[in-house]
Design a protein around this motif. Sequence first.
Motif, PDB file in Angstrom:
ATOM      1  N   ALA A   7      43.299 -10.329  77.688  1.00 52.82           N
ATOM      2  CA  ALA A   7      42.479  -9.121  77.547  1.00 52.82           C
ATOM      3  C   ALA A   7      43.072  -7.963  78.351  1.00 52.82           C
ATOM      4  O   ALA A   7      43.041  -6.810  77.907  1.00 52.82           O
ATOM      5  CB  ALA A   7      41.049  -9.397  77.995  1.00 52.82           C
ATOM      6  N   THR A   8      43.628  -8.253  79.510  1.00 47.32           N
ATOM      7  CA  THR A   8      44.251  -7.215  80.336  1.00 47.32           C
ATOM      8  C   THR A   8      45.485  -6.655  79.646  1.00 47.32           C
ATOM      9  O   THR A   8      45.712  -5.444  79.642  1.00 47.32           O
ATOM     10  CB  THR A   8      44.610  -7.779  81.725  1.00 47.32           C
ATOM     11  N   VAL A   9      46.272  -7.523  79.052  1.00 47.03           N
ATOM     12  CA  VAL A   9      47.459  -7.073  78.311  1.00 47.03           C
ATOM     13  C   VAL A   9      47.045  -6.154  77.164  1.00 47.03           C
ATOM     14  O   VAL A   9      47.633  -5.081  76.970  1.00 47.03           O
ATOM     15  CB  VAL A   9      48.273  -8.278  77.792  1.00 47.03           C
ATOM     16  N   SER A  10      46.032  -6.538  76.408  1.00 48.46           N
ATOM     17  CA  SER A  10      45.547  -5.686  75.316  1.00 48.46           C
ATOM     18  C   SER A  10      45.089  -4.333  75.838  1.00 48.46           C
ATOM     19  O   SER A  10      45.352  -3.298  75.218  1.00 48.46           O
ATOM     20  CB  SER A  10      44.397  -6.361  74.570  1.00 48.46           C
ATOM     21  N   ALA A  11      44.404  -4.348  76.969  1.00 52.90           N
ATOM     22  CA  ALA A  11      43.938  -3.085  77.548  1.00 52.90           C
ATOM     23  C   ALA A  11      45.120  -2.205  77.947  1.00 52.90           C
ATOM     24  O   ALA A  11      45.122  -0.995  77.688  1.00 52.90           O
ATOM     25  CB  ALA A  11      43.032  -3.351  78.742  1.00 52.90           C
ATOM     26  N   TRP A  12      46.142  -2.800  78.584  1.00 50.05           N
ATOM     27  CA  TRP A  12      47.324  -2.024  78.970  1.00 50.05           C
ATOM     28  C   TRP A  12      48.013  -1.422  77.750  1.00 50.05           C
ATOM     29  O   TRP A  12      48.394  -0.243  77.749  1.00 50.05           O
ATOM     30  CB  TRP A  12      48.319  -2.898  79.735  1.00 50.05           C
ATOM     31  N   GLY A  53      59.319  -1.897  81.090  1.00 50.62           N
ATOM     32  CA  GLY A  53      59.955  -2.415  79.881  1.00 50.62           C
ATOM     33  C   GLY A  53      59.852  -3.930  79.771  1.00 50.62           C
ATOM     34  O   GLY A  53      59.533  -4.468  78.705  1.00 50.62           O
ATOM     35  N   VAL A  54      60.114  -4.623  80.861  1.00 52.40           N
ATOM     36  CA  VAL A  54      60.017  -6.083  80.849  1.00 52.40           C
ATOM     37  C   VAL A  54      58.567  -6.506  80.616  1.00 52.40           C
ATOM     38  O   VAL A  54      58.295  -7.434  79.862  1.00 52.40           O
ATOM     39  CB  VAL A  54      60.596  -6.687  82.156  1.00 52.40           C
ATOM     40  N   TYR A  55      57.624  -5.797  81.249  1.00 46.95           N
ATOM     41  CA  TYR A  55      56.207  -6.099  81.035  1.00 46.95           C
ATOM     42  C   TYR A  55      55.850  -5.943  79.557  1.00 46.95           C
ATOM     43  O   TYR A  55      55.221  -6.821  78.967  1.00 46.95           O
ATOM     44  CB  TYR A  55      55.323  -5.174  81.888  1.00 46.95           C
ATOM     45  N   LEU A  56      56.250  -4.823  78.961  1.00 47.13           N
ATOM     46  CA  LEU A  56      55.922  -4.583  77.556  1.00 47.13           C
ATOM     47  C   LEU A  56      56.543  -5.635  76.644  1.00 47.13           C
ATOM     48  O   LEU A  56      55.890  -6.143  75.738  1.00 47.13           O
ATOM     49  CB  LEU A  56      56.382  -3.184  77.129  1.00 47.13           C
ATOM     50  N   ARG A  57      57.791  -5.979  76.893  1.00 45.09           N
ATOM     51  CA  ARG A  57      58.437  -7.010  76.069  1.00 45.09           C
ATOM     52  C   ARG A  57      57.714  -8.348  76.200  1.00 45.09           C
ATOM     53  O   ARG A  57      57.477  -9.037  75.216  1.00 45.09           O
ATOM     54  CB  ARG A  57      59.899  -7.177  76.460  1.00 45.09           C
ATOM     55  N   ALA A  58      57.393  -8.704  77.425  1.00 45.32           N
ATOM     56  CA  ALA A  58      56.694  -9.976  77.649  1.00 45.32           C
ATOM     57  C   ALA A  58      55.314  -9.946  76.994  1.00 45.32           C
ATOM     58  O   ALA A  58      54.887 -10.912  76.371  1.00 45.32           O
ATOM     59  CB  ALA A  58      56.578 -10.259  79.143  1.00 45.32           C
ATOM     60  N   ALA A  59      54.617  -8.827  77.134  1.00 45.58           N
ATOM     61  CA  ALA A  59      53.280  -8.706  76.563  1.00 45.58           C
ATOM     62  C   ALA A  59      53.318  -8.761  75.041  1.00 45.58           C
ATOM     63  O   ALA A  59      52.493  -9.432  74.415  1.00 45.58           O
ATOM     64  CB  ALA A  59      52.637  -7.400  77.024  1.00 45.58           C
TER      65      ALA A  59
END
Length: 189
Positions: A101-106, A158-164
Amino acid sequence: MPKLGQEQLRRAALVAATVEEIGARGSLDVTVGQIARRAGMSTALAHHYFGGKTQIFLAAMRQILSDYGAEVRGALASAAPDRRLEAIIAANFAGSCFAPATVSAWLTFYGLAHSDPQAARLLRVYQARLRSNLIDALRGRCADPAAVAETLSALIDGVYLRAALSGRGVDGAAAHVTQAAYALIGETR
């Protein structure tokens, strides 16, 4: 007459419900009514406390950013002075940052920041704090801490977005970003 303390409890419930509802839908394509139902209250009460969906979502992102800030502060508090850079990087890839849910929010937040001035301002605050923390951790470790901090900020995001977006998580991401940081500052470990 309202009960004392109920407003804070209701606001917190609406904020949590917003993150959960966005997480369930994967976007901001939710209604205030859906958020209110998930929180166990009326749509009118949700509007009373926040005004609208964007305001509730921004309150939810403020809470997520507050939780993220606590993660960073905790990592820095327990880090040796020469390990602050590593602590900041590790905090950015903590498990708490990757709850679905946190990833979706980000992801929704990044998109909203392109069209909503309040979201854009909140994103700038997050980016400035990350950059400031990195510059502080890089002082004395490289010739141009500001330039390296800018590169590391982009790498972390960038790494966060790719992982998410991949859904594979961030196993090893902090170690890879840390190794990239060492290469940028000319250190080996």
